[in-house]
Scaffold this motif. Structure first.
Motif, PDB file in Angstrom:
ATOM      1  N   VAL A   1       0.845  -1.200   0.000  1.00  0.00           N
ATOM      2  CA  VAL A   1       0.000   0.000   0.000  1.00  0.00           C
ATOM      3  C   VAL A   1       0.878   1.246   0.000  1.00  0.00           C
ATOM      4  O   VAL A   1       0.586   2.233  -0.699  1.00  0.00           O
ATOM      5  CB  VAL A   1      -0.948  -0.005   1.216  1.00  0.00           C
ATOM      6  N   ARG A   2       1.959   1.228   0.758  1.00  0.00           N
ATOM      7  CA  ARG A   2       2.866   2.380   0.835  1.00  0.00           C
ATOM      8  C   ARG A   2       3.486   2.685  -0.538  1.00  0.00           C
ATOM      9  O   ARG A   2       3.779   3.848  -0.847  1.00  0.00           O
ATOM     10  CB  ARG A   2       3.952   2.095   1.870  1.00  0.00           C
TER      11      ARG A   2
ATOM     12  N   ALA B   1      -3.871  -0.686   7.529  1.00  0.00           N
ATOM     13  CA  ALA B   1      -2.903  -0.745   6.436  1.00  0.00           C
ATOM     14  C   ALA B   1      -2.880   0.553   5.639  1.00  0.00           C
ATOM     15  O   ALA B   1      -1.804   1.030   5.249  1.00  0.00           O
ATOM     16  CB  ALA B   1      -3.226  -1.919   5.520  1.00  0.00           C
ATOM     17  N   VAL B   2      -4.049   1.143   5.400  1.00  0.00           N
ATOM     18  CA  VAL B   2      -4.108   2.383   4.635  1.00  0.00           C
ATOM     19  C   VAL B   2      -3.447   3.526   5.397  1.00  0.00           C
ATOM     20  O   VAL B   2      -2.681   4.314   4.832  1.00  0.00           O
ATOM     21  CB  VAL B   2      -5.574   2.729   4.283  1.00  0.00           C
ATOM     22  N   VAL B   3      -3.726   3.624   6.702  1.00  0.00           N
ATOM     23  CA  VAL B   3      -3.119   4.688   7.508  1.00  0.00           C
ATOM     24  C   VAL B   3      -1.616   4.507   7.584  1.00  0.00           C
ATOM     25  O   VAL B   3      -0.838   5.446   7.386  1.00  0.00           O
ATOM     26  CB  VAL B   3      -3.744   4.726   8.918  1.00  0.00           C
ATOM     27  N   GLN B   4      -1.155   3.280   7.883  1.00  0.00           N
ATOM     28  CA  GLN B   4       0.282   3.048   7.990  1.00  0.00           C
ATOM     29  C   GLN B   4       0.978   3.208   6.644  1.00  0.00           C
ATOM     30  O   GLN B   4       2.116   3.672   6.579  1.00  0.00           O
ATOM     31  CB  GLN B   4       0.539   1.654   8.556  1.00  0.00           C
ATOM     32  N   GLY B   5       0.297   2.840   5.562  1.00  0.00           N
ATOM     33  CA  GLY B   5       0.886   2.995   4.248  1.00  0.00           C
ATOM     34  C   GLY B   5       1.049   4.443   3.840  1.00  0.00           C
ATOM     35  O   GLY B   5       1.900   4.775   3.007  1.00  0.00           O
TER      36      GLY B   5
ATOM     37  N   GLY C   1       8.663   5.708  10.901  1.00  0.00           N
ATOM     38  CA  GLY C   1       8.988   6.343  12.172  1.00  0.00           C
ATOM     39  C   GLY C   1       7.805   7.043  12.807  1.00  0.00           C
ATOM     40  O   GLY C   1       7.646   7.035  14.036  1.00  0.00           O
ATOM     41  N   VAL C   2       6.970   7.641  11.989  1.00  0.00           N
ATOM     42  CA  VAL C   2       5.783   8.324  12.505  1.00  0.00           C
ATOM     43  C   VAL C   2       4.804   7.307  13.095  1.00  0.00           C
ATOM     44  O   VAL C   2       4.187   7.543  14.146  1.00  0.00           O
ATOM     45  CB  VAL C   2       5.104   9.150  11.392  1.00  0.00           C
ATOM     46  N   VAL C   3       4.663   6.171  12.423  1.00  0.00           N
ATOM     47  CA  VAL C   3       3.757   5.133  12.914  1.00  0.00           C
ATOM     48  C   VAL C   3       4.229   4.622  14.279  1.00  0.00           C
ATOM     49  O   VAL C   3       3.422   4.438  15.210  1.00  0.00           O
ATOM     50  CB  VAL C   3       3.663   3.974  11.913  1.00  0.00           C
ATOM     51  N   VAL C   4       5.532   4.397  14.418  1.00  0.00           N
ATOM     52  CA  VAL C   4       6.082   3.943  15.696  1.00  0.00           C
ATOM     53  C   VAL C   4       5.834   4.992  16.779  1.00  0.00           C
ATOM     54  O   VAL C   4       5.444   4.664  17.909  1.00  0.00           O
ATOM     55  CB  VAL C   4       7.582   3.646  15.573  1.00  0.00           C
ATOM     56  N   ALA C   5       6.037   6.265  16.441  1.00  0.00           N
ATOM     57  CA  ALA C   5       5.807   7.338  17.408  1.00  0.00           C
ATOM     58  C   ALA C   5       4.341   7.375  17.836  1.00  0.00           C
ATOM     59  O   ALA C   5       4.038   7.574  19.020  1.00  0.00           O
ATOM     60  CB  ALA C   5       6.215   8.685  16.807  1.00  0.00           C
ATOM     61  N   LEU C   6       3.438   7.160  16.907  1.00  0.00           N
ATOM     62  CA  LEU C   6       2.008   7.149  17.235  1.00  0.00           C
ATOM     63  C   LEU C   6       1.672   5.998  18.180  1.00  0.00           C
ATOM     64  O   LEU C   6       0.838   6.147  19.080  1.00  0.00           O
ATOM     65  CB  LEU C   6       1.175   7.047  15.961  1.00  0.00           C
TER      66      LEU C   6
END
Length: 373
Positions: A75-76, A108-112, A117-122
């Motif tokens: 997706v990314r 998957a859509v949000v993480q993609g 790094g932003v996903v890990v921070a969230l």
């Protein structure tokens, strides 16, 4: 004879079992003994496969986590969710029927769309929010600092898998944190944030829809009709999303795609106990010690005289029933939805056990004398 409740040991108010009769004290202790014996059924349950391990550590190179990571990466890089998810599932010999075998596209859509790094921070921000919300709860529930600290340590023990950045593609990790945060911020006079967070959990993992239903039922039982309506509206939103999801899956499923073997695992209560062990810090303890601690945690939640604690207890029991009847060895991670709060119940054991034992051992009697003049 009605007994005056003893002063609490840890709680700020007497436990739910304070002041019960001697008969009810014995019944409570017998029920607790039965619960602790039932937790030993864990030894009759096979140990689930290590599906939460890193893919590189797996001999076959294909795990649920690897599947979700592949979908996110596709997706990314511009792939459509349903097409890429279907191809990844076929490559891993996963069933595509019925439609619920494919996860909702939300995570998957949000993480993609976001850098890794932003996903890990969230994830870490969400975990901190859970800790802060429950610190507020614990601070009001316990009278002194030491039991408050113990309760927070127990919360941390239940959140160990939820702060591992390697698991960010796992849907239950996010849904479990959102459920814990929803309960942490819940107020009977300000329930909208809890509803929104509960809906977020369900839109990530549809099995969290049970939480929406339970909260609606509890609100109705407490006479909170407006709140119950809010939970029901959230359930309707989830149902709409699932209908759209079913349509999306139907567009990519082929006639020869595999179907799920079903979810009637019927592994029993011991499987629920096993899921709580492998989903929390109890995994570090031997099973003979960890299993009874799961039962004591349920008892502690029952001892906590608070409307929210009752909701947590109902939630835990509901998912215990679901896992006992429908869970399979490869779906043990369903327990992650309720794991963050599980061990906090142990902080309620001292008061609850003391109050039941005191009631059961009470030998005081009232003697009535009739004096005739």
């Amino acid at each position: 004879m009605i007994r005056r409740p003893l002063a609490p040991l840890w709680f700020a108010v007497p436990s739910r079992f304070a002041g019960v009769s001697a008969r009810n004290g014995w019944l409570g202790l017998a029920a607790l003994a039965g619960l602790l014996l039932a937790t030993l059924l864990v030894f009759a349950t096979p140990v689930p496969s290590a599906a939460l391990d890193r893919p590189a550590a797996q001999a076959d190179g294909q795990t649920d986590l690897a599947l979700y990571e592949t979908i996110v990466e596709n997706v990314r890089h511009g792939g459509g969710y349903y097409a890429t998810a279907a191809e990844a599932m076929r490559a891993g010999d996963y069933p595509l029927k019925p439609f619920v075998t494919m996860r909702l596209p939300t995570l998957a859509v949000v993480q993609g769309a976001l850098p890794h790094g932003v996903v890990v921070a969230l994830l870490y921000v969400l975990a901190v929010a859970v800790v802060l919300a429950w610190w507020t709860r614990v601070r009001g529930a316990f009278a002194r600092t030491p039991p408050r600290v113990i309760a927070m340590v127990l919360l941390a023990g239940g959140m160990i898998p939820f702060v591992q950045s390697d698991l960010i593609a796992f849907h239950e990790i996010w849904a479990g944190l959102f459920l814990a945060l929803s309960l942490g911020v819940y107020r009977s006079d300000d329930w909208l944030p809890a509803v929104a967070l509960g809906l977020a959990a369900a839109l990530i993992r549809e099995t969290a829809g049970l939480y929406l239903a339970l909260m609606a039922v509890m609100a109705l039982a407490e006479g909170e009709r407006r709140e119950a309506t809010g939970w029901l509206v959230a359930g309707a939103v989830l149902a709409t999303a699932l209908a759209a999801h079913a349509h999306g899956v139907a567009a990519v499923v082929r006639p020869l795609d595999a179907a799920s073997p079903g979810w009637a695992g019927q592994l029993g209560f011991g499987f629920f106990v096993r899921t709580m062990i492998v989903s929390t810090g109890l995994v570090l303890a031997p099973a003979w010690l960890a299993a009874p601690l799961v039962g004591l945690a349920l008892f502690g939640w029952a001892a906590w005289r608070d409307a929210l604690a009752l909701r947590v207890l109902v939630l835990l029991c509901a998912y215990a029933a679901v896992l006992s009847v429908f869970g399979r060895l490869d779906t043990f991670y369903w327990g992650l939805l309720v794991a963050p709060l599980m061990l906090v119940g142990l902080a309620g054991v001292p008061d609850g056990l003391r109050d039941l034992a005191t009631a059961a051992l009470d030998r005081r009697q009232i003697t009535v004398k009739r004096i005739v003049r």
